[in-house]
Design a protein around this motif. Structure first.
Motif, PDB file in Angstrom:
ATOM      1  N   LYS A 323      15.266  25.229  23.241  1.00  0.00           N
ATOM      2  CA  LYS A 323      16.696  25.565  23.185  1.00  0.00           C
ATOM      3  C   LYS A 323      17.315  25.472  24.567  1.00  0.00           C
ATOM      4  CE  LYS A 323      16.544  28.533  19.113  1.00  0.00           C
ATOM      5  NZ  LYS A 323      16.498  29.916  18.627  1.00  0.00           N
ATOM      6  N   ARG A 324      18.557  24.997  24.598  1.00  0.00           N
ATOM      7  CA  ARG A 324      19.259  24.878  25.878  1.00  0.00           C
ATOM      8  C   ARG A 324      19.943  26.214  26.218  1.00  0.00           C
ATOM      9  NH1 ARG A 324      21.883  20.448  28.756  1.00  0.00           N
ATOM     10  NH2 ARG A 324      23.895  21.072  29.628  1.00  0.00           N
ATOM     11  N   LEU A 325      19.650  26.713  27.404  1.00  0.00           N
ATOM     12  CA  LEU A 325      20.317  27.920  27.894  1.00  0.00           C
ATOM     13  C   LEU A 325      21.138  27.537  29.121  1.00  0.00           C
ATOM     14  CD1 LEU A 325      17.350  30.520  27.853  1.00  0.00           C
ATOM     15  CD2 LEU A 325      18.842  29.842  25.975  1.00  0.00           C
ATOM     16  N   ALA A 326      22.413  27.884  29.108  1.00  0.00           N
ATOM     17  CA  ALA A 326      23.256  27.611  30.279  1.00  0.00           C
ATOM     18  C   ALA A 326      23.119  28.786  31.240  1.00  0.00           C
ATOM     19  CB  ALA A 326      24.710  27.459  29.844  1.00  0.00           C
ATOM     20  N   HIS A 355       9.264  27.911  27.179  1.00  0.00           N
ATOM     21  CA  HIS A 355       9.588  26.503  26.890  1.00  0.00           C
ATOM     22  C   HIS A 355      11.070  26.244  26.608  1.00  0.00           C
ATOM     23  CE1 HIS A 355       5.130  25.697  25.697  1.00  0.00           C
ATOM     24  NE2 HIS A 355       5.291  26.147  26.924  1.00  0.00           N
ATOM     25  N   ALA A 356      11.942  27.055  27.228  1.00  0.00           N
ATOM     26  CA  ALA A 356      13.382  26.784  27.064  1.00  0.00           C
ATOM     27  C   ALA A 356      13.789  25.617  27.957  1.00  0.00           C
ATOM     28  CB  ALA A 356      14.174  28.026  27.462  1.00  0.00           C
ATOM     29  N   LYS A 357      14.985  25.071  27.686  1.00  0.00           N
ATOM     30  CA  LYS A 357      15.575  24.058  28.570  1.00  0.00           C
ATOM     31  C   LYS A 357      16.724  24.745  29.301  1.00  0.00           C
ATOM     32  CE  LYS A 357      14.462  19.844  26.084  1.00  0.00           C
ATOM     33  NZ  LYS A 357      13.644  19.100  26.971  1.00  0.00           N
ATOM     34  N   LEU A 358      16.767  24.596  30.613  1.00  0.00           N
ATOM     35  CA  LEU A 358      17.759  25.340  31.382  1.00  0.00           C
ATOM     36  C   LEU A 358      18.775  24.404  32.026  1.00  0.00           C
ATOM     37  CD1 LEU A 358      15.360  27.903  33.148  1.00  0.00           C
ATOM     38  CD2 LEU A 358      16.494  28.079  30.924  1.00  0.00           C
ATOM     39  N   ALA A 359      20.059  24.727  31.836  1.00  0.00           N
ATOM     40  CA  ALA A 359      21.129  23.950  32.463  1.00  0.00           C
ATOM     41  C   ALA A 359      21.823  24.870  33.468  1.00  0.00           C
ATOM     42  CB  ALA A 359      22.120  23.474  31.407  1.00  0.00           C
ATOM     43  N   PHE A 360      21.666  24.559  34.755  1.00  0.00           N
ATOM     44  CA  PHE A 360      22.140  25.469  35.798  1.00  0.00           C
ATOM     45  C   PHE A 360      23.526  25.113  36.302  1.00  0.00           C
ATOM     46  CE2 PHE A 360      17.538  25.639  36.164  1.00  0.00           C
ATOM     47  CZ  PHE A 360      17.318  26.995  36.285  1.00  0.00           C
ATOM     48  N   TYR A 361      24.298  26.147  36.577  1.00  0.00           N
ATOM     49  CA  TYR A 361      25.514  25.966  37.372  1.00  0.00           C
ATOM     50  C   TYR A 361      25.640  27.148  38.322  1.00  0.00           C
ATOM     51  CZ  TYR A 361      30.153  25.961  39.154  1.00  0.00           C
ATOM     52  OH  TYR A 361      31.197  25.995  40.050  1.00  0.00           O
ATOM     53  N   ASP A 362      25.664  26.861  39.612  1.00  0.00           N
ATOM     54  CA  ASP A 362      26.003  27.876  40.623  1.00  0.00           C
ATOM     55  C   ASP A 362      26.890  27.180  41.635  1.00  0.00           C
ATOM     56  OD1 ASP A 362      24.758  30.740  41.952  1.00  0.00           O
ATOM     57  OD2 ASP A 362      25.730  29.329  43.315  1.00  0.00           O
ATOM     58  N   PRO A 363      28.043  27.791  41.977  1.00  0.00           N
ATOM     59  CA  PRO A 363      28.971  27.095  42.877  1.00  0.00           C
ATOM     60  C   PRO A 363      28.423  26.848  44.282  1.00  0.00           C
ATOM     61  CG  PRO A 363      29.774  29.315  42.338  1.00  0.00           C
ATOM     62  CD  PRO A 363      28.601  29.043  41.457  1.00  0.00           C
ATOM     63  N   LYS A 364      27.423  27.560  44.706  1.00  0.00           N
ATOM     64  CA  LYS A 364      26.959  27.418  46.097  1.00  0.00           C
ATOM     65  C   LYS A 364      25.480  27.108  46.284  1.00  0.00           C
ATOM     66  CE  LYS A 364      30.799  27.987  48.194  1.00  0.00           C
ATOM     67  NZ  LYS A 364      31.413  26.817  48.828  1.00  0.00           N
ATOM     68  N   VAL A 365      24.671  27.348  45.255  1.00  0.00           N
ATOM     69  CA  VAL A 365      23.229  27.155  45.449  1.00  0.00           C
ATOM     70  C   VAL A 365      22.847  25.716  45.083  1.00  0.00           C
ATOM     71  CG1 VAL A 365      20.930  27.947  44.788  1.00  0.00           C
ATOM     72  CG2 VAL A 365      22.811  29.593  44.943  1.00  0.00           C
ATOM     73  N   ARG A 382      12.654  19.860  31.987  1.00  0.00           N
ATOM     74  CA  ARG A 382      13.123  21.116  31.384  1.00  0.00           C
ATOM     75  C   ARG A 382      14.398  21.642  32.026  1.00  0.00           C
ATOM     76  NH1 ARG A 382       7.975  24.634  32.405  1.00  0.00           N
ATOM     77  NH2 ARG A 382       8.241  23.548  34.394  1.00  0.00           N
ATOM     78  N   VAL A 383      14.789  21.032  33.152  1.00  0.00           N
ATOM     79  CA  VAL A 383      15.967  21.578  33.836  1.00  0.00           C
ATOM     80  C   VAL A 383      17.030  20.509  34.085  1.00  0.00           C
ATOM     81  CG1 VAL A 383      14.709  23.442  34.978  1.00  0.00           C
ATOM     82  CG2 VAL A 383      14.947  21.243  36.133  1.00  0.00           C
ATOM     83  N   GLU A 384      18.268  20.975  34.108  1.00  0.00           N
ATOM     84  CA  GLU A 384      19.392  20.088  34.379  1.00  0.00           C
ATOM     85  C   GLU A 384      20.331  20.841  35.331  1.00  0.00           C
ATOM     86  OE1 GLU A 384      23.086  18.412  31.815  1.00  0.00           O
ATOM     87  OE2 GLU A 384      21.187  18.556  30.730  1.00  0.00           O
ATOM     88  N   ALA A 398      22.944  29.423  24.248  1.00  0.00           N
ATOM     89  CA  ALA A 398      23.357  30.678  24.889  1.00  0.00           C
ATOM     90  C   ALA A 398      23.802  30.421  26.325  1.00  0.00           C
ATOM     91  CB  ALA A 398      22.196  31.671  24.909  1.00  0.00           C
ATOM     92  N   ILE A 399      24.747  31.264  26.759  1.00  0.00           N
ATOM     93  CA  ILE A 399      25.096  31.334  28.174  1.00  0.00           C
ATOM     94  C   ILE A 399      24.417  32.586  28.708  1.00  0.00           C
ATOM     95  CG2 ILE A 399      26.974  31.847  29.801  1.00  0.00           C
ATOM     96  CD1 ILE A 399      28.829  30.266  27.867  1.00  0.00           C
ATOM     97  N   VAL A 400      23.722  32.427  29.818  1.00  0.00           N
ATOM     98  CA  VAL A 400      23.065  33.577  30.444  1.00  0.00           C
ATOM     99  C   VAL A 400      23.701  33.749  31.816  1.00  0.00           C
ATOM    100  CG1 VAL A 400      20.868  34.560  31.163  1.00  0.00           C
ATOM    101  CG2 VAL A 400      20.938  32.988  29.207  1.00  0.00           C
ATOM    102  N   LEU A 401      24.520  34.779  31.955  1.00  0.00           N
ATOM    103  CA  LEU A 401      25.250  34.971  33.214  1.00  0.00           C
ATOM    104  C   LEU A 401      24.439  35.885  34.139  1.00  0.00           C
ATOM    105  CD1 LEU A 401      29.043  35.620  33.595  1.00  0.00           C
ATOM    106  CD2 LEU A 401      27.382  36.846  34.984  1.00  0.00           C
TER     107      LEU A 401
END
Ligand code: UDX
Ligand code: UDX
Length: 454
Positions: A323-326, A355-365, A382-384, A398-401
């Motif tokens: 599953k993709r988790l943002a 075994h999740a798939k993770l889609a990352f967004y961080d404005p500075k990292v 597994r990561v984007e 899901a969005i994981v904040l």
């Protein structure tokens, strides 16, 4: 007067920039063993992201603030030398996992002893275990010249460093109060801060009180977070709302409202390291009950992170495989690019182990930093890494904040909801979104310590 600071990190860089800005007649040299770090400080792309720091550096760099790798020469010419190198938790041998690794501090002391043709004031800026000043003193004394060692811990918090430096609650200076030279050294350093800090906020103590106060301040702050996080678990079980409880409790002026924001757990370079160090000291001085008391704060933080990642898995029908988790935010807190001890690291490792798939967004990292922290390759399938939170959320279950970046509060969640897989979840690890509104938009929402939600 000339000042030299060894260590151009999150502490040394901003602190010395403020000193240079407030004391135009003092030349300040910041030196570092890392040529890349120094080059970055001399460029338009500073190695440390801090609100309002860029402008401040531009004002003074090349005038009375210099970044250099000429360590020995800058030390020799200085009247005051600050030690602001890192003191990580020891990973090997005696005290592994809890004691501080003082090898950098020792190396700096030897360099100062070697490079100085005259005696100087040497200032511990880095957080040190109590009685480290003895180590520095002994090494410096072997040079035959007269040095005074002071402890002047830094209390700035990342993300608000410029504000904290400009208007500190207090400046703490510890020194040898029993000797004339010691008292003079304390006054010399106090006179630098007195250019912009009101006299009554400059606290003068003996060396050991100063060293211990820094560890204690961080331990108390971390303890407050673990306390409210402990209550958050109870809120979830009972139907209470942790933010309401924190408000009610924090309105008592004896308790106070700061540092009662329940979260996925504290991170950052200081809290964990300093607590472990405090625990180590207690054990060293044969105070196991005191050590156990503080160990509870560390254990609660680990429990909170685990509890959060389990809640995500639980919410997604106990299966996040494929599953993709943002992942919204990776820094340990908002307004910094620092990821040291970020709760996001352990939480994302838990997700990857499921075994999740993770889609990352961080404005500075950066992508490189996230991969280094997770111990994975940048091309790991597994990561984007996404340029916007919208792209990260697309198709996600899901969005994981995980970081309280302001921009996450201002997104168009109706649009996001439409782009996600349903049922669409939001796990708000910082309780910073409007949960009612999100539920109205059709999200399933889980915050921290929100026993009253869906
Ligand atoms: C660190 C500690 O984490 C903190 O507890 C302490 O109070 C101050 O030092 P920070 O400035 O955030 O804080 O560390 P970091 O960003 O890692 O910077 C340390 C710098 O010292 C690095 O740039 C490193 O290259 C430099 N360094 C280290 C030296 O110049 N010489 C050394 O011998 C070791
Ligand atoms: C801390 C101390 O605040 C500072 O005085 C010291 O010099 C260094 O350590 P820092 O780690 O930079 O500063 O940031 P801080 O604002 O203290 O936050 C630490 C962690 O606690 C972050 O992960 C933050 O998100 C978390 N936190 C903070 C909470 O979870 N809840 C709160 O109420 C406050």
């Amino acid at each position: 007067m000339r000042i030299c600071c060894i260590g151009a990190g999150y502490v040394g860089g901003p602190t010395m920039t403020m000193v240079a800005r407030k004391c135009p007649d003092i030349r300040v040299d910041v030196v570092d063993v890392s040529a890349a770090r120094i080059a970055a400080w001399n460029s338009d792309n500073l190695p440390v992201f801090e609100p309002n720091l860029d402008g401040l550096v531009r004002e003074v760099r090349g005038k009375n603030l210099f970044f250099s790798t000429d360590i020995e020469e800058c030390i020799d010419k200085a009247d005051i030398v600050f030690i602001s190198v890192n003191t990580p938790t020891k990973t090997y041998g005696y005290g592994a996992g809890s004691a501080s690794d003082l090898s950098y501090v020792e190396a700096c002391s030897r360099t100062i002893a070697r490079a100085s043709k005259t005696g100087k004031i040497v200032v511990e800026k880095s957080t040190m275990p109590v009685r480290t000043a003895d180590v520095i003193k002994t090494i410096l004394a072997s040079s035959g010249r007269k040095f005074q060692v002071l402890s002047n811990p830094e209390f700035l918090a990342e993300g608000t460093a410029v504000r904290d430096l400009e208007s500190p609650d207090r400046v703490l200076i510890g020194g040898d109060e029993d000797s004339e030279e010691g008292r003079r050294a304390i006054e010399t350093l106090a006179s630098v801060y007195a250019r912009w800090v009101p006299e009554e906020r400059i606290i003068k103590t003996n060396l050991w009180s100063s060293e211990l106060s820094k560890l204690t301040a961080n331990a108390f702050l971390a303890q407050r977070i673990s306390s409210i996080n402990a209550i958050s678990a109870l809120c979830e079980a009972t139907g209470a709302d942790v933010d309401q409880v924190a408000k009610a409790v924090g309105s008592d002026s004896r308790i106070g409202s700061s540092f009662l924001k329940s979260s996925v757990g504290y991170g950052g370079s200081c809290f964990q390291k300093d607590l472990l160090n405090l625990i180590y000291l207690c054990e060293h001085f044969n105070l196991p009950q005191v050590a156990q008391y503080w160990r509870g704060v560390v254990e609660m933080n680990a429990f909170q992170k685990k509890r959060f990642s389990s809640n995500v898995v639980e919410g997604l029908f106990r299966n996040i495989s494929g599953k993709r988790l943002a992942i919204f935010g990776f820094a340990f807190k908002e307004n910094t690019n620092d990821t040291r001890e970020s709760p996001a690291i352990d939480i994302c490792k838990d997700f990857l182990s499921e075994h999740a798939k993770l889609a990352f967004y961080d404005p500075k990292v950066s992508k490189a930093q996230i991969c280094a922290d997770l111990g994975i390759e940048e091309n790991d399938p597994r990561v984007e890494f996404c340029d916007s939170p919208y792209a990260a959320a697309e198709g996600a279950h899901a969005i994981v904040l995980l970081t309280h970046w302001d921009e996450f509060k201002k997104l168009d969640y109706a649009k996001i909801r439409k782009s996600m897989t349903t049922p669409a979840w939001i796990f708000d690890g910082r309780n910073c979104l409007d949960h009612r509104l999100l539920i109205g938009l059709g999200f399933l929402v889980r915050g921290i310590g929100k026993g009253n939600l869906s």
